[in-house]
Motif scaffolding. Structure first.
Motif, short mmCIF file in Angstrom:
data_model
loop_
_atom_site.label_atom_id
_atom_site.label_comp_id
_atom_site.label_asym_id
_atom_site.label_seq_id
_atom_site.Cartn_x
_atom_site.Cartn_y
_atom_site.Cartn_z
N ASN A 129 -3.62 0.24 -7.72
CA ASN A 129 -3.17 1.18 -6.70
C ASN A 129 -3.21 0.57 -5.30
OD1 ASN A 129 -2.71 3.18 -8.59
ND2 ASN A 129 -4.75 4.09 -8.36
N THR A 130 -4.26 -0.18 -5.03
CA THR A 130 -4.36 -0.84 -3.72
C THR A 130 -3.25 -1.87 -3.55
OG1 THR A 130 -6.77 -0.54 -3.74
CG2 THR A 130 -5.88 -2.12 -2.17
N GLY A 131 -2.94 -2.59 -4.64
CA GLY A 131 -1.86 -3.56 -4.59
C GLY A 131 -0.51 -2.91 -4.33
N LEU A 132 -0.26 -1.75 -4.98
CA LEU A 132 0.99 -1.03 -4.74
C LEU A 132 1.06 -0.51 -3.30
CD1 LEU A 132 1.48 1.02 -8.06
CD2 LEU A 132 2.86 -0.90 -7.21
N MET A 133 -0.08 -0.08 -2.78
CA MET A 133 -0.11 0.38 -1.37
C MET A 133 0.25 -0.77 -0.44
SD MET A 133 -1.35 3.64 -1.14
CE MET A 133 -2.26 4.80 -2.18
N LEU A 134 -0.34 -1.94 -0.69
CA LEU A 134 -0.06 -3.10 0.15
C LEU A 134 1.42 -3.49 0.07
CD1 LEU A 134 -0.87 -5.47 1.96
CD2 LEU A 134 -1.57 -6.70 -0.10
N ALA A 135 1.96 -3.49 -1.15
CA ALA A 135 3.38 -3.81 -1.32
C ALA A 135 4.25 -2.81 -0.57
CB ALA A 135 3.74 -3.82 -2.81
N GLY A 136 3.90 -1.53 -0.65
CA GLY A 136 4.67 -0.51 0.06
C GLY A 136 4.59 -0.68 1.56
N ALA A 137 3.41 -1.05 2.06
CA ALA A 137 3.26 -1.25 3.50
C ALA A 137 4.12 -2.41 3.98
CB ALA A 137 1.79 -1.50 3.83
N LEU A 138 4.17 -3.49 3.18
CA LEU A 138 4.99 -4.64 3.57
C LEU A 138 6.48 -4.31 3.52
CD1 LEU A 138 3.03 -7.48 1.71
CD2 LEU A 138 2.94 -6.90 4.13
N LEU A 139 6.86 -3.49 2.55
CA LEU A 139 8.27 -3.11 2.42
C LEU A 139 8.70 -2.11 3.48
CD1 LEU A 139 8.61 -2.70 -1.46
CD2 LEU A 139 9.70 -4.44 -0.04
N ALA A 140 7.75 -1.33 4.00
CA ALA A 140 8.10 -0.22 4.89
C ALA A 140 8.83 -0.68 6.14
CB ALA A 140 6.84 0.57 5.27
N SER A 141 8.44 -1.82 6.69
CA SER A 141 9.10 -2.29 7.90
C SER A 141 10.45 -2.94 7.60
CB SER A 141 8.21 -3.30 8.65
OG SER A 141 7.18 -2.63 9.35
N LEU A 142 10.71 -3.25 6.32
CA LEU A 142 11.97 -3.86 5.94
C LEU A 142 13.00 -2.84 5.48
CD1 LEU A 142 10.63 -6.94 3.94
CD2 LEU A 142 11.39 -6.87 6.32
N MET A 143 12.55 -1.79 4.80
CA MET A 143 13.47 -0.79 4.27
C MET A 143 13.15 0.62 4.74
SD MET A 143 12.11 -0.89 0.30
CE MET A 143 13.33 0.29 -0.26
N GLY A 144 12.26 0.71 5.72
CA GLY A 144 11.93 2.01 6.28
C GLY A 144 10.81 2.70 5.51
N THR A 145 10.03 3.49 6.22
CA THR A 145 8.98 4.26 5.55
C THR A 145 9.58 5.21 4.52
OG1 THR A 145 9.02 5.84 7.39
CG2 THR A 145 7.34 4.12 7.46
N THR A 146 10.76 5.75 4.82
CA THR A 146 11.44 6.62 3.85
C THR A 146 11.84 5.83 2.62
OG1 THR A 146 12.27 8.09 5.57
CG2 THR A 146 13.39 8.15 3.46
N GLY A 147 12.48 4.67 2.81
CA GLY A 147 12.92 3.86 1.68
C GLY A 147 11.77 3.38 0.83
N ALA A 148 10.73 2.84 1.47
CA ALA A 148 9.57 2.34 0.72
C ALA A 148 8.85 3.47 -0.01
CB ALA A 148 8.61 1.61 1.66
N SER A 149 8.74 4.62 0.65
CA SER A 149 8.07 5.76 0.02
C SER A 149 8.84 6.23 -1.20
CB SER A 149 7.93 6.91 1.03
OG SER A 149 7.11 6.54 2.12
#
Length: 473
Positions: A129-149
């Motif tokens: 779960n922590t790894g998925l959170m980290l991956a989502g955080a890294l993706l958020a600035s590339l595809m948006g918090t909406t896209g990553a979420s």
């Protein structure tokens, strides 16, 4: 459908009354305006916060009417007091220059991310779960918090669908992926995109906000791991996993990964392409780069819908409900915030002078720490995108000056708006989307005030440390 026609005709007739005078609209002296003009904005935001709790059935069926009512509660008196010319010009600017670019980008990210189905069954553990959170955080600035979420919330739910304690996973997911992770580019979070539209360089946040973002992410990921390990240790006998293990890992709808790159390219292009070519529409000058970007994003939406296998969206349980709700609510917010922005722009000569004094020192210099907290706390309840605009204008509204001589102020406004959008469900658009998807999958999410208990316990102490480390001079 026919019962909606009278309302649509009435709204169309009102809009037509405003159109003739758009090109000749005159500026309104905000210093002569009363603070009462902010009541429709406050009323709409209170409705968003309280009606789902107090009148859930009514809100679910009529939130669009409530939003339209508050918008008209501003527009009709504004047109009567200042004339159709001024009201029409304000309406055109809010919709064409701010709302449409914002909602088109949000829709593109929502559509493209919703077409990517990550096949396979992961087994939720604190490490995973922590790894998925980290991956989502890294993706958020590339595809948006909406896209990553939207991309990761469903795999995360599937990974934890046999755990009796999963609400905390979704709460931290909102903290980390839906908010803090999006602080590094205009693609990341709606307020930064609005700043980009106002002239802030695309790379500016990537240069100035990494230390603040790294501190918040490191602290939140460490806290989440400890909390999740605590709950996981109490779940020795987990029920049977409802997701079959026979499903191999893979990606369906992979064409959307390419379309995500197109979205990034279009936004970059609109910021880097300098041209004097512009088109006049209702007295508003729309630059060619903006039109190409928004037209390209609409094309991306169409391509995603046409090229994505139906099974990918079906397995993601993709629906337009969350996007429709956000688009309607934001339309009302962007309209009713017009007088709030004008009143704040009046500075010490307007009725919101106490707010100006709060973020201004005795010698007239900006108080950086107060910009962080004021922008942040208001972002917790007023939605962080329009709140960013409020303080951006309060600090002068000149992007070049804010990026250079007033860079600490812009950092504070950006960090406050992005980070503290996580303080409540209404602080940022993806927060409500994640909550709705989690509840639809059977997770009992905390209510409005229950969620705020989590944010107060976890986030506010971190914001205090962040202030001491970066915003106190």
């Amino acid at each position: 459908m026919t019962h909606r026609l009278p309302r649509l005709r009435a709204l169309a007739a009102f809009a037509l009354l405003l159109l003739p005078g758009l090109a000749q609209a005159s500026a309104v002296d905000a210093s002569a305006m009363s603070a009462l003009w902010a009541l429709p904005f406050a009323g709409l935001l209170l409705s968003i916060a309280l009606m789902p709790l107090l009148l859930p059935q009514f809100w679910h069926h009529h939130y669009g009417k409530v939003t339209a009512g508050w918008a008209l509660a501003f527009l009709l008196p504004y047109a009567a007091r200042f004339g159709a010319d001024a009201a029409g010009a304000s309406l055109a600017h809010a919709l064409l220059a701010d709302y449409l670019p914002f909602i088109i980008l949000l829709t593109a990210l929502f559509t493209v991310a919703g077409g990517i189905f990550l096949r396979g069954n992961l087994h939720g553990s604190p490490q995973l779960n922590t790894g998925l959170m980290l991956a989502g955080a890294l993706l958020a600035s590339l595809m948006g918090t909406t896209g990553a979420s939207m991309l990761l919330v469903r795999p995360l739910i599937r990974a934890n669908d046999n755990r009796p304690h999963a609400a905390h996973v979704m709460v931290f997911f909102i903290f980390i992926v839906s908010n803090v992770g999006g602080a590094l580019t205009p693609l990341g979070d709606p307020p930064l995109f609005l700043g980009f539209l106002k002239g802030v360089d695309f790379s500016w946040t990537a240069v100035h906000l990494p230390p603040h973002t790294a501190f918040m992410l490191a602290a939140l990921l460490a806290l989440f791991y400890l909390v999740d390990r605590h709950y996981f240790s109490k779940e020795d006998a987990l029920p049977n996993d409802p997701t079959p293990d026979s499903q191999g890992f893979g990606i369906e709808g992979a064409v959307n990964l390419l379309l995500l790159l197109v979205v990034v390219g279009l936004v970059l292009l609109s910021g880097l392409w300098k041209t004097q070519v512009a088109f006049e529409l209702f007295g508003l000058s729309l630059g060619l780069p903006q039109l190409v970007r928004d037209g390209g994003l609409l094309l991306v939406i169409g391509l995603s819908l046409a090229l994505t296998p139906r099974a990918a969206r079906e397995q993601n349980q993709f629906t337009w409900g969350p996007m429709l709700e956000v688009s309607r609510l934001f339309a009302g917010i962007f309209l009713t915030i017009i007088p709030v922005l004008a009143l704040l722009k009046a500075g010490l000569h307007g009725p919101f002078a106490p707010v100006v004094q709060l973020v201004t020192g005795e010698a007239g210099q900006p108080v950086v720490s107060m910009y962080f907290w004021a922008a942040g706390l208001l972002s917790s309840f007023l939605d962080n995108a329009p709140t960013y605009l409020v303080f951006f204008n309060l600090a002068g509204g000149d992007a070049q000056q804010l990026m250079t001589g007033l860079a600490p102020v812009l950092v504070a406004i950006s960090a406050g708006s992005v980070f503290m959008g996580a303080n409540s469900y209404i602080g940022n658009a993806p927060n409500l989307m994640v909550k709705a998807i989690a509840e639809d999958r059977g997770i009992r999410m905390p209510g409005f005030f229950g969620y705020m208990a989590w944010s107060a316990a976890v986030l506010l102490p971190l914001f205090g440390l962040l202030t001491l480390l970066f915003f106190v001079r």
